[in-house]
Design an enzyme around this catalytic site. Structure first.
Site, mmCIF file in Angstrom:
data_model
loop_
_atom_site.group_PDB
_atom_site.id
_atom_site.type_symbol
_atom_site.label_atom_id
_atom_site.label_comp_id
_atom_site.label_asym_id
_atom_site.label_seq_id
_atom_site.Cartn_x
_atom_site.Cartn_y
_atom_site.Cartn_z
ATOM 1 C CG HIS A 120 -24.250 6.687 24.263
ATOM 2 N ND1 HIS A 120 -24.497 7.738 23.410
ATOM 3 C CD2 HIS A 120 -23.756 7.239 25.401
ATOM 4 C CE1 HIS A 120 -24.143 8.878 23.993
ATOM 5 N NE2 HIS A 120 -23.696 8.605 25.219
ATOM 6 C CD GLU A 121 -23.231 5.860 28.899
ATOM 7 O OE1 GLU A 121 -22.102 6.355 29.037
ATOM 8 O OE2 GLU A 121 -24.265 6.540 28.897
ATOM 9 C CG HIS A 173 -18.956 8.122 26.351
ATOM 10 N ND1 HIS A 173 -18.823 9.260 25.589
ATOM 11 C CD2 HIS A 173 -20.246 8.113 26.788
ATOM 12 C CE1 HIS A 173 -19.987 9.909 25.561
ATOM 13 N NE2 HIS A 173 -20.873 9.222 26.274
ATOM 14 C CG ASP A 189 -22.165 12.481 25.510
ATOM 15 O OD1 ASP A 189 -22.656 11.386 25.159
ATOM 16 O OD2 ASP A 189 -21.846 12.732 26.684
HETATM 17 ZN ZN LIG Z 1 -22.791 9.902 26.492
#
Ligand SMILES: [Zn+2]
Length: 188
Positions: free
Chosen positions: A115-116, A119, A125
């Site tokens: 997930h990170e 980014h 998000d």
């Molecule tokens: Zn996030």
């Protein structure tokens, strides 16, 4: 379907070589030309280094236009104790990811990592609680361990890199434009 990246790279080289000879007309935006390395560094990642490697593999498999490898420090992976995991993107494909050790004991460490990194790869998000959506993050609950981006999320990354990699808005270094003169001492 996707070709292996090496194959696509070779295809790019071959196309460029032929283009240099004037043998073919290069497509305005060949997909192969968009593959860009995202070099990550796990030297500060501690116990999360292996998760970074797994996450990179997941992103590589899900996308066409990026190749994550331990080839530099465009993306530094850190970990900390408390404060929450986060990503700091300085530009597309560049920045740092910090994994919170305590948070990674509640949520899936691999999902946090993937997930990170998402980014850093340009995704925002999307806290919709859907475990099938990687960028839903913690909104999907601690029981959600899915580390895979949805096809939509992966396509978004491909789109960002496909266009942004050739965009003037992305900082870039151009080297080799002025080769050294062959004859030393030549006066210009
Ligand atoms: Zn996030």
């Amino acid at each position: 379907m996707r070709l292996p990246k090496v194959t696509r790279f070779l295809a790019t080289v071959a196309t460029a070589a032929l283009a240099a000879l004037g043998a073919v007309t290069v497509d305005a935006a060949p997909a192969a030309a968009a593959v860009r390395n995202v070099c990550y560094n796990t030297s500060q990642a501690g116990p999360f280094a292996s998760y970074a490697v797994q996450a990179a593999s997941i992103w590589n498999n899900a996308t066409n236009n990026i190749n994550m490898a331990q080839c530099g420090s465009n993306l530094m992976i850190y970990y900390t104790y408390g404060g929450g995991s986060y990503a700091q993107r300085t530009s597309l494909g560049n920045g740092r990811v910090v994994i919170d050790y305590y948070q990674a004991q509640q949520y899936s460490p691999l999902r946090i990592m993937t997930h990170e990194i998402g980014h850093i790869l340009g995704l925002p998000d999307n806290y919709n609680g859907n475990c099938a959506i990687l960028m839903s993050g913690g909104s999907a609950g601690t029981s959600c361990t899915n580390p895979y981006p949805s096809s939509t999320e992966a396509a978004r990354v491909d789109s960002l890199f496909g266009f942004a990699a050739r965009s003037a808005t992305t900082p870039q270094v151009f080297t080799g434009s002025w080769p050294a003169p062959v004859t030393a001492g030549a006066q210009r």
